[in-house]
Design a protein around this motif. Structure first.
Motif, PDB file in Angstrom:
ATOM      1  N   TRP A  59       0.832  -1.203   0.000  1.00 23.73           N
ATOM      2  CA  TRP A  59       0.000   0.000   0.000  1.00 23.73           C
ATOM      3  C   TRP A  59       0.867   1.254   0.000  1.00 23.73           C
ATOM      4  CZ3 TRP A  59      -4.565   0.176  -1.741  1.00 23.73           C
ATOM      5  CH2 TRP A  59      -5.480  -0.860  -1.535  1.00 23.73           C
ATOM      6  N   ILE A  60       2.062   1.154   0.587  1.00 28.52           N
ATOM      7  CA  ILE A  60       2.986   2.281   0.583  1.00 28.52           C
ATOM      8  C   ILE A  60       3.357   2.634  -0.852  1.00 28.52           C
ATOM      9  CG2 ILE A  60       5.241   3.092   1.378  1.00 28.52           C
ATOM     10  CD1 ILE A  60       5.084   0.868   3.517  1.00 28.52           C
ATOM     11  N   THR A  61       3.677   1.602  -1.632  1.00 31.49           N
ATOM     12  CA  THR A  61       4.062   1.805  -3.019  1.00 31.49           C
ATOM     13  C   THR A  61       2.893   2.318  -3.844  1.00 31.49           C
ATOM     14  OG1 THR A  61       5.667   0.006  -2.802  1.00 31.49           O
ATOM     15  CG2 THR A  61       5.080   0.688  -5.031  1.00 31.49           C
ATOM     16  N   ILE A  62       1.709   1.769  -3.606  1.00 33.28           N
ATOM     17  CA  ILE A  62       0.532   2.174  -4.372  1.00 33.28           C
ATOM     18  C   ILE A  62       0.203   3.644  -4.131  1.00 33.28           C
ATOM     19  CG2 ILE A  62      -1.951   1.841  -4.629  1.00 33.28           C
ATOM     20  CD1 ILE A  62      -1.503  -1.124  -4.078  1.00 33.28           C
ATOM     21  N   SER A  63       0.198   4.062  -2.865  1.00 35.33           N
ATOM     22  CA  SER A  63      -0.132   5.456  -2.550  1.00 35.33           C
ATOM     23  C   SER A  63       0.895   6.417  -3.137  1.00 35.33           C
ATOM     24  CB  SER A  63      -0.233   5.645  -1.035  1.00 35.33           C
ATOM     25  OG  SER A  63       1.001   5.328  -0.403  1.00 35.33           O
ATOM     26  N   THR A  64       2.175   6.048  -3.038  1.00 34.71           N
ATOM     27  CA  THR A  64       3.222   6.900  -3.619  1.00 34.71           C
ATOM     28  C   THR A  64       3.127   6.908  -5.139  1.00 34.71           C
ATOM     29  OG1 THR A  64       4.679   6.333  -1.764  1.00 34.71           O
ATOM     30  CG2 THR A  64       5.693   7.377  -3.669  1.00 34.71           C
ATOM     31  N   GLY A  65       2.795   5.757  -5.727  1.00 32.00           N
ATOM     32  CA  GLY A  65       2.652   5.678  -7.178  1.00 32.00           C
ATOM     33  C   GLY A  65       1.506   6.528  -7.695  1.00 32.00           C
ATOM     34  N   VAL A  66       0.384   6.503  -6.988  1.00 37.25           N
ATOM     35  CA  VAL A  66      -0.765   7.330  -7.381  1.00 37.25           C
ATOM     36  C   VAL A  66      -0.415   8.804  -7.288  1.00 37.25           C
ATOM     37  CG1 VAL A  66      -3.114   8.001  -6.734  1.00 37.25           C
ATOM     38  CG2 VAL A  66      -2.475   5.586  -6.753  1.00 37.25           C
ATOM     39  N   MET A  67       0.283   9.186  -6.210  1.00 37.28           N
ATOM     40  CA  MET A  67       0.701  10.572  -6.045  1.00 37.28           C
ATOM     41  C   MET A  67       1.660  10.982  -7.163  1.00 37.28           C
ATOM     42  SD  MET A  67       0.459  13.333  -4.246  1.00 37.28           S
ATOM     43  CE  MET A  67      -0.264  12.744  -2.698  1.00 37.28           C
ATOM     44  N   THR A  68       2.579  10.094  -7.518  1.00 35.77           N
ATOM     45  CA  THR A  68       3.522  10.383  -8.602  1.00 35.77           C
ATOM     46  C   THR A  68       2.796  10.605  -9.918  1.00 35.77           C
ATOM     47  OG1 THR A  68       5.264   9.071  -7.545  1.00 35.77           O
ATOM     48  CG2 THR A  68       5.459   9.460  -9.915  1.00 35.77           C
ATOM     49  N   LEU A  69       1.841   9.737 -10.211  1.00 36.89           N
ATOM     50  CA  LEU A  69       1.095   9.851 -11.467  1.00 36.89           C
ATOM     51  C   LEU A  69       0.291  11.144 -11.510  1.00 36.89           C
ATOM     52  CD1 LEU A  69       0.341   8.416 -14.107  1.00 36.89           C
ATOM     53  CD2 LEU A  69      -1.572   7.359 -12.894  1.00 36.89           C
ATOM     54  N   ALA A  70      -0.368  11.473 -10.396  1.00 41.80           N
ATOM     55  CA  ALA A  70      -1.194  12.678 -10.358  1.00 41.80           C
ATOM     56  C   ALA A  70      -0.345  13.938 -10.508  1.00 41.80           C
ATOM     57  CB  ALA A  70      -1.981  12.727  -9.046  1.00 41.80           C
ATOM     58  N   LEU A  71       0.746  14.018  -9.745  1.00 39.77           N
ATOM     59  CA  LEU A  71       1.598  15.202  -9.806  1.00 39.77           C
ATOM     60  C   LEU A  71       2.311  15.308 -11.156  1.00 39.77           C
ATOM     61  CD1 LEU A  71       3.212  15.145  -6.235  1.00 39.77           C
ATOM     62  CD2 LEU A  71       1.392  16.637  -7.069  1.00 39.77           C
ATOM     63  N   GLY A  72       2.728  14.151 -11.696  1.00 42.02           N
ATOM     64  CA  GLY A  72       3.413  14.158 -12.982  1.00 42.02           C
ATOM     65  C   GLY A  72       2.519  14.665 -14.094  1.00 42.02           C
ATOM     66  N   ILE A  73       1.282  14.190 -14.137  1.00 41.61           N
ATOM     67  CA  ILE A  73       0.346  14.617 -15.185  1.00 41.61           C
ATOM     68  C   ILE A  73      -0.050  16.078 -14.983  1.00 41.61           C
ATOM     69  CG2 ILE A  73      -1.966  14.260 -16.110  1.00 41.61           C
ATOM     70  CD1 ILE A  73      -1.651  11.299 -15.508  1.00 41.61           C
ATOM     71  N   LEU A  74      -0.345  16.464 -13.734  1.00 44.71           N
ATOM     72  CA  LEU A  74      -0.799  17.825 -13.453  1.00 44.71           C
ATOM     73  C   LEU A  74       0.278  18.863 -13.766  1.00 44.71           C
ATOM     74  CD1 LEU A  74      -2.798  19.867 -12.291  1.00 44.71           C
ATOM     75  CD2 LEU A  74      -1.927  19.316 -10.004  1.00 44.71           C
ATOM     76  N   PHE A  75       1.435  18.729 -13.134  1.00 41.80           N
ATOM     77  CA  PHE A  75       2.478  19.737 -13.302  1.00 41.80           C
ATOM     78  C   PHE A  75       3.182  19.607 -14.644  1.00 41.80           C
ATOM     79  CE2 PHE A  75       1.821  19.812  -8.743  1.00 41.80           C
ATOM     80  CZ  PHE A  75       1.907  21.179  -8.453  1.00 41.80           C
ATOM     81  N   GLY A  76       3.205  18.401 -15.189  1.00 40.90           N
ATOM     82  CA  GLY A  76       3.765  18.247 -16.529  1.00 40.90           C
ATOM     83  C   GLY A  76       2.933  19.011 -17.547  1.00 40.90           C
ATOM     84  N   GLY A  77       1.610  18.955 -17.386  1.00 41.21           N
ATOM     85  CA  GLY A  77       0.733  19.705 -18.286  1.00 41.21           C
ATOM     86  C   GLY A  77       0.836  21.202 -18.076  1.00 41.21           C
ATOM     87  N   LEU A  78       0.964  21.626 -16.798  1.00 37.55           N
ATOM     88  CA  LEU A  78       1.062  23.053 -16.500  1.00 37.55           C
ATOM     89  C   LEU A  78       2.336  23.670 -17.058  1.00 37.55           C
ATOM     90  CD1 LEU A  78      -0.208  23.186 -12.785  1.00 37.55           C
ATOM     91  CD2 LEU A  78      -1.398  24.022 -14.828  1.00 37.55           C
ATOM     92  N   PHE A  79       3.444  22.939 -16.938  1.00 36.85           N
ATOM     93  CA  PHE A  79       4.730  23.472 -17.373  1.00 36.85           C
ATOM     94  C   PHE A  79       5.080  23.084 -18.809  1.00 36.85           C
ATOM     95  CE2 PHE A  79       5.774  23.014 -12.649  1.00 36.85           C
ATOM     96  CZ  PHE A  79       5.371  24.329 -12.390  1.00 36.85           C
ATOM     97  N   GLY A  80       4.221  22.291 -19.443  1.00 36.40           N
ATOM     98  CA  GLY A  80       4.462  21.902 -20.825  1.00 36.40           C
ATOM     99  C   GLY A  80       5.605  20.926 -20.996  1.00 36.40           C
ATOM    100  N   ASN A  81       5.848  20.086 -19.993  1.00 40.14           N
ATOM    101  CA  ASN A  81       6.924  19.102 -20.069  1.00 40.14           C
ATOM    102  C   ASN A  81       6.408  17.789 -20.635  1.00 40.14           C
ATOM    103  OD1 ASN A  81       8.931  20.775 -18.814  1.00 40.14           O
ATOM    104  ND2 ASN A  81       7.981  20.354 -16.838  1.00 40.14           N
ATOM    105  N   PRO A  82       7.148  17.133 -21.517  1.00 37.46           N
ATOM    106  CA  PRO A  82       6.729  15.829 -22.054  1.00 37.46           C
ATOM    107  C   PRO A  82       6.571  14.808 -20.929  1.00 37.46           C
ATOM    108  CG  PRO A  82       8.562  16.728 -23.320  1.00 37.46           C
ATOM    109  CD  PRO A  82       8.430  17.583 -22.099  1.00 37.46           C
ATOM    110  N   LEU A  83       5.477  14.060 -20.958  1.00 37.12           N
ATOM    111  CA  LEU A  83       5.181  13.124 -19.875  1.00 37.12           C
ATOM    112  C   LEU A  83       6.247  12.043 -19.757  1.00 37.12           C
ATOM    113  CD1 LEU A  83       3.110  12.438 -17.684  1.00 37.12           C
ATOM    114  CD2 LEU A  83       1.961  10.951 -19.347  1.00 37.12           C
ATOM    115  N   HIS A  84       6.803  11.574 -20.883  1.00 35.28           N
ATOM    116  CA  HIS A  84       7.778  10.486 -20.840  1.00 35.28           C
ATOM    117  C   HIS A  84       9.090  10.929 -20.196  1.00 35.28           C
ATOM    118  CE1 HIS A  84       9.049  12.596 -24.520  1.00 35.28           C
ATOM    119  NE2 HIS A  84      10.242  12.056 -24.306  1.00 35.28           N
ATOM    120  N   GLU A  85       9.331  12.234 -20.114  1.00 32.02           N
ATOM    121  CA  GLU A  85      10.515  12.743 -19.436  1.00 32.02           C
ATOM    122  C   GLU A  85      10.201  13.212 -18.016  1.00 32.02           C
ATOM    123  OE1 GLU A  85      12.176  15.858 -21.746  1.00 32.02           O
ATOM    124  OE2 GLU A  85      12.697  14.571 -23.465  1.00 32.02           O
TER     125      GLU A  85
END
Length: 287
Positions: A59-85
């Motif tokens: 569950w530790i990994t799952i919660s951190t993974g969900v947070m990573t995905l959410a922050l990556g998509i959100l801030f990646g879109g805001l700053f215009g950074n490619p998701l794969h990077e």
């Protein structure tokens, strides 16, 4: 710990006799030899926290993974950074930050939370610090699964610099030791420190390049933005995270990160050892 040493520390009139460097180093050496104790207790902490759970610590990994995905998509879109990077960038940064912040926040409670053991178990006080760092290291190892999964989906360039991850992680753990010890002693004496520490750590999350890219700032065409990148270098947490993240992402090693972390390691342990030397015997009274 020898019985005579324990009796001396239990007597306030002889407490000053324990303020020696030999007693401080002896405390750490004895705690290191008791690795079966703090290793078992740290593992039991995790098991008890996920008792009767089907997948347990995952569950530790799952919660951190969900947070990573959410922050990556959100801030990646805001700053215009490619998701794969940007997603691997956020993943490694968040994994390192989780380890650092947990060691500091739980370090503030490391002696307070173990009041019963400190008063009834004749063990070195640093045993509880070893237990905390070991537990967080296990959490860190669990969270590395996120990096493996993201790396498989978005392959990153890998070269021999990846080997630098080993000494980088070792330095991270070593610094977690003095940070937990130092903030733990201070917080045990002054009980207002833990909430203050929590607020400061939360603020530093946004000031550290975890969900925003330091490289974007330093390479900006705006002089004002580049000046902010220079200010970001004053944040010591940035150097710890960059020291680990750059080799994991196949980026060029920045010697400045290693020099800053090395200096912090020396100074941090010097201050922590001084505190241990002066106040080790008083922890049992303060709790």
């Amino acid at each position: 710990m020898q019985v005579s040493s324990t009796l001396d520390e239990a007597n306030p009139t002889t407490a000053n006799s324990s303020r020696t460097w030999s007693r401080a180093f002896q405390d750490i050496a004895q705690a290191a030899r008791q690795r079966n104790l703090w290793g078992y207790l740290g593992w039991q902490d995790i098991k008890q926290g996920y008792r009767r759970s089907v997948i347990g610590p995952l569950w530790i990994t799952i919660s951190t993974g969900v947070m990573t995905l959410a922050l990556g998509i959100l801030f990646g879109g805001l700053f215009g950074n490619p998701l794969h990077e940007f997603l691997p960038y956020v993943a490694v940064g968040l994994i390192c930050w989780t380890f650092i912040s947990n060691c500091i926040n739980e370090g503030a409670q490391v002696f307070i939370a173990n009041e019963g053991l400190i008063k009834h178990l004749p063990a070195p006080v640093t045993t509880h610090v070893f237990r905390l760092v070991w537990r967080q290291t296990l959490f860190f190892a669990h969270n590395l699964l996120i990096y493996v999964i993201i790396f498989a989906i978005f392959p990153q360039p890998v070269d021999l610099s990846l080997l630098l991850v080993v000494p980088a992680l070792a330095l991270l753990v070593v610094n977690a030791g003095w940070a937990s010890l130092l903030v733990g002693i201070i917080s045990t004496r002054f009980r207002d420190i833990p909430p203050i520490t929590g607020n400061i750590v939360q603020l530093l999350f946004y000031l550290t390049p975890i969900v925003w890219s330091y490289e974007t700032l330093i390479n900006s065409e705006s002089a004002v933005v580049r000046e902010r990148a220079v200010l970001a270098q004053l944040n010591p947490f940035m150097h710890f995270i960059e020291m680990v993240r750059r080799p994991m992402l196949g980026l060029e090693t920045n010697l400045t990160n290693w020099l800053v972390v090395g200096a912090i390691t020396v100074v941090g342990w010097a201050v922590a050892l001084l505190m241990l030397r002066n106040y080790r015997a008083r922890v049992s009274y303060w709790v």
